[in-house]
Design a protein around this motif. Sequence first.
Motif, PDB file in Angstrom:
ATOM      1  N   TYR A   7      58.076  70.296  35.639  1.00  0.00           N
ATOM      2  CA  TYR A   7      56.631  70.069  35.670  1.00  0.00           C
ATOM      3  C   TYR A   7      56.282  68.662  35.222  1.00  0.00           C
ATOM      4  O   TYR A   7      56.590  68.256  34.102  1.00  0.00           O
ATOM      5  N   ASP A   8      55.625  67.921  36.134  1.00  0.00           N
ATOM      6  CA  ASP A   8      55.181  66.568  35.810  1.00  0.00           C
ATOM      7  C   ASP A   8      53.660  66.428  35.879  1.00  0.00           C
ATOM      8  O   ASP A   8      53.130  65.340  35.782  1.00  0.00           O
ATOM      9  N   SER A  35      59.402  69.794  31.252  1.00  0.00           N
ATOM     10  CA  SER A  35      58.961  68.422  31.493  1.00  0.00           C
ATOM     11  C   SER A  35      60.029  67.483  30.957  1.00  0.00           C
ATOM     12  O   SER A  35      60.408  67.565  29.786  1.00  0.00           O
ATOM     13  N   LEU A  37      60.840  63.742  30.169  1.00  0.00           N
ATOM     14  CA  LEU A  37      60.122  62.496  29.921  1.00  0.00           C
ATOM     15  C   LEU A  37      61.090  61.370  29.598  1.00  0.00           C
ATOM     16  O   LEU A  37      61.680  61.338  28.522  1.00  0.00           O
ATOM     17  N   ARG A  47      53.816  57.879  37.542  1.00  0.00           N
ATOM     18  CA  ARG A  47      53.495  59.308  37.559  1.00  0.00           C
ATOM     19  C   ARG A  47      52.045  59.575  37.176  1.00  0.00           C
ATOM     20  O   ARG A  47      51.580  60.699  37.225  1.00  0.00           O
ATOM     21  N   TRP A  49      50.814  59.266  34.163  1.00  0.00           N
ATOM     22  CA  TRP A  49      50.737  59.821  32.811  1.00  0.00           C
ATOM     23  C   TRP A  49      49.953  58.917  31.871  1.00  0.00           C
ATOM     24  O   TRP A  49      49.380  59.391  30.895  1.00  0.00           O
ATOM     25  N   ALA A  62      53.574  64.711  26.521  1.00  0.00           N
ATOM     26  CA  ALA A  62      54.096  66.079  26.416  1.00  0.00           C
ATOM     27  C   ALA A  62      52.982  67.056  26.044  1.00  0.00           C
ATOM     28  O   ALA A  62      52.882  68.146  26.625  1.00  0.00           O
ATOM     29  N   LEU A  65      50.785  67.554  29.139  1.00  0.00           N
ATOM     30  CA  LEU A  65      51.444  68.380  30.148  1.00  0.00           C
ATOM     31  C   LEU A  65      51.510  69.842  29.698  1.00  0.00           C
ATOM     32  O   LEU A  65      51.307  70.755  30.498  1.00  0.00           O
ATOM     33  N   ARG A  66      51.772  70.067  28.430  1.00  0.00           N
ATOM     34  CA  ARG A  66      51.816  71.433  27.891  1.00  0.00           C
ATOM     35  C   ARG A  66      50.451  72.106  28.061  1.00  0.00           C
ATOM     36  O   ARG A  66      50.363  73.249  28.513  1.00  0.00           O
ATOM     37  N   VAL A  80      60.367  70.466  26.547  1.00  0.00           N
ATOM     38  CA  VAL A  80      60.342  69.028  26.822  1.00  0.00           C
ATOM     39  C   VAL A  80      61.723  68.468  26.558  1.00  0.00           C
ATOM     40  O   VAL A  80      62.337  68.751  25.539  1.00  0.00           O
TER      41      VAL A  80
END
Length: 159
Positions: A7-8, A35, A37, A47, A49, A62, A65-66, A80
């Motif tokens: 998952y990104d 994820s 990283l 990406r 981010w 992180a 994304l979580r 992660v």
Amino acid sequence: MVLLVPYDGSSLATAALARAEEFSLFADEEVVVLSVLPDDEEFARTRGWVGADEPYDPEAVAADLRARAREVAPDARFRVERLESDESNLLANVTTDITRRIREVAAEEDVSVLFIGSENAGRVSRPLTSVGSSVSGDPRYDVHIVRHPRDNDPSRGEV
């Protein structure tokens, strides 16, 4: 057994997570969101981010994304993995390292199905920036490839 979703935060990864969550209801298997990283600011920018003027903070990425993954799969376990910087900053090397880590985690977690969101996975052409093609070729687990986000994908704001 485990359903693994790299998952990104992209719309395809979010669609893959939604499909894994649905599948888990029928298969009674745990969903693990992974994820990976890298310690590479340029990769983080490509990406989306972090913005052009923002510093790359892997811990903040992180956490983001979580939180985004929990919107789709609240009961999934989030994992992660951090990658240390390599001497080379080539995007292809980072992608290779991410692919390797996904495969390592798949083996550790005893994965039964890998749900991957990728425009390129499984195609004859293999772009250097896609992890999908390399990860989907592993015979130790089944692969569910998501090539199109759903219309109700939460990451697109159309729930």
